[in-house]
Design an enzyme around this catalytic site. Structure first.
Site, PDB file in Angstrom:
ATOM      1  N   ARG A 192      43.301  34.596  36.843  1.00  0.00           N
ATOM      2  CA  ARG A 192      42.008  34.491  36.545  1.00  0.00           C
ATOM      3  C   ARG A 192      41.655  35.280  35.084  1.00  0.00           C
ATOM      4  O   ARG A 192      40.683  35.988  34.946  1.00  0.00           O
ATOM      5  CB  ARG A 192      41.179  35.091  37.590  1.00  0.00           C
ATOM      6  CG  ARG A 192      41.320  34.199  38.812  1.00  0.00           C
ATOM      7  CD  ARG A 192      41.032  32.590  38.545  1.00  0.00           C
ATOM      8  NE  ARG A 192      41.270  31.930  39.822  1.00  0.00           N
ATOM      9  CZ  ARG A 192      42.524  31.258  40.019  1.00  0.00           C
ATOM     10  NH1 ARG A 192      43.341  31.137  38.953  1.00  0.00           N
ATOM     11  NH2 ARG A 192      42.648  30.696  41.054  1.00  0.00           N
ATOM     12  N   SER A 242      34.605  30.908  44.927  1.00  0.00           N
ATOM     13  CA  SER A 242      35.113  32.156  45.457  1.00  0.00           C
ATOM     14  C   SER A 242      34.239  33.068  44.600  1.00  0.00           C
ATOM     15  O   SER A 242      34.023  33.504  43.302  1.00  0.00           O
ATOM     16  CB  SER A 242      36.295  32.430  45.296  1.00  0.00           C
ATOM     17  OG  SER A 242      37.150  31.576  45.988  1.00  0.00           O
ATOM     18  N   GLU A 312      34.468  37.629  40.508  1.00  0.00           N
ATOM     19  CA  GLU A 312      34.928  36.713  39.803  1.00  0.00           C
ATOM     20  C   GLU A 312      33.795  35.917  39.344  1.00  0.00           C
ATOM     21  O   GLU A 312      33.963  35.605  37.997  1.00  0.00           O
ATOM     22  CB  GLU A 312      35.780  35.674  40.613  1.00  0.00           C
ATOM     23  CG  GLU A 312      36.283  34.525  39.947  1.00  0.00           C
ATOM     24  CD  GLU A 312      37.420  33.715  40.528  1.00  0.00           C
ATOM     25  OE1 GLU A 312      38.135  34.198  41.397  1.00  0.00           O
ATOM     26  OE2 GLU A 312      36.962  32.425  40.466  1.00  0.00           O
TER      27      GLU A 312
END
Ligand code: FAD
Length: 325
Positions: A192, A242, A312
């Protein structure tokens, strides 16, 4: 209205002077961001523009910089929580107008196809294109609701695959306004993460290398992933996927569940009953409800397991963080 009308007129004039008359007329004022994010939260952006090419992005940035207007670039808004008080300055949205796919055989490898795609293209559209064309490598992306630019920016991924596996090169506008192409080895991809998260810059185009495969097998893989997602994720509620990055050595959902937080609400925001790693909007959530719930999760997980959950999803706008890209 948060911006002085004189500034708005000066901004439009700067675009007109750069020869971007149509773009100048299309700039919107006080655009409600709720309708541009998958979480369905967010107050007004002072100014909002949807460029169709790199020249238009550059013109928008030059005009904003000259007038000291902060700017923020967004893709499909599927990894964002935008403040209830909105975003200061200009939001540049890369969407349908900035969406184009073309492909040609790789001259160096008969088994491969090179696919050139602009940043506003949805991953779902790109993945369908690959499936129809019998190209394998993007099955994992079929259920990720982001744009190609957003996916490259954060190296989006699922089911043990991510963008770094298919990206060959990326063209971007660097922080100092240069158009530059990076080869895959320069992109610094990791979990990520990419060079763009560290150094800024706007992704405008990606060149992907996909392998020739069997259309039936590719479709079957896409169906398998879709079923997995539908079973495990709360797709019938607005969210940003998420909420947290996966902490090394742990599963986020399990940590949150073991704190007894499944189903916990702050206002209209709730820890999903189906997947504790997702925070959902039950209908009337505000950005501040979501922020409050996220802080509660982070503090309870820290207290019980001494694990820091890192967001995130990006929280942007007044009261959260600076919109400067
Ligand atoms: C139901 C659901 C499921 C999801 N599943 C997954 C999943 O399996 N895997 C996964 O990785 N993510 C998942 N996500 C999160 C999200 O779809 C991805 O993070 C996606 O890559 C975000 O892209 P976007 O275009 O929506 O970016 P945005 O939300 O618009 O922006 C996110 C960040 O990217 C930056 N950005 C966007 N475009 C560009 C660009 N062209 N150049 C530079 N920076 C840019 C923005 O400035 C911002 O900081 C899911 C989200 C939802 C709602």
């Amino acid at each position: 209205m948060n911006v002085d009308e004189k500034i708005i007129e000066a901004f439009r004039n700067a675009l007109r002077e750069a020869g971007k008359v149509e773009l100048a007329e299309s700039v919107r004022v006080d655009e409600i961001m709720k309708s541009h994010t998958s979480f369905r939260v967010g107050g007004p952006a002072d100014l909002f523009a949807e460029p169709k090419d790199t020249e238009e992005i550059t013109a928008l940035i030059s005009a904003a910089k000259a007038l000291l207007i902060p700017f923020f670039l967004m893709g499909n808004g599927s990894n964002l929580v935008i403040s209830d008080e909105g975003i200061e300055g200009l939001v540049i949205h890369l969407g349908e107008k900035f969406s184009h796919i073309e492909s040609k055989p790789d001259p160096n490898d008969p088994e491969k196809e090179l696919v050139r795609v602009t940043a506003g293209t949805l991953l779902t559209r790109l993945s369908s294109f690959a499936t129809r064309s019998g190209l394998t490598g993007l099955e994992f992306a079929s259920g990720i609701p982001g744009s190609v630019g957003g996916a490259v920016f954060m190296n989006a991924g699922a089911y043990d695959h991510d963008m770094s596996e298919v990206v060959e090169e990326v063209t971007c506008i660097t922080k100092d306004g240069q158009v530059k192409t990076f080869g895959k080895e320069e992109l610094d991809f990791s979990y990520r993460n990419s060079i763009f998260m560290k150094e800024g810059g706007i992704v405008t185009e990606a060149l992907l290398s996909l392998s020739r495969g069997d259309t039936e097998e590719i479709s079957a893989k896409v169906r398998e992933y879709t079923e997995k997602r539908t079973k495990s994720q709360p797709l019938n509620f607005p969210s940003a996927g998420s909420m947290f990055k996966r902490p090394v050595g742990h599963y986020t959902g399990a940590l949150i569940e073991q704190c007894g937080l499944k189903g916990t609400c702050v206002g209209g925001a709730q820890v999903s009953e189906k997947h504790a790693g997702f925070v959902i909007n039950k209908g009337e959530a505000t950005a501040s409800d979501i922020d409050g719930l996220v802080k509660k999760i982070q503090s309870e997980v820290k207290a019980k397991f001494d694990v820091d959950l890192e967001r995130e999803v990006r929280f942007i706008g007044r009261g959260f963080s600076s919109p400067n890209t």
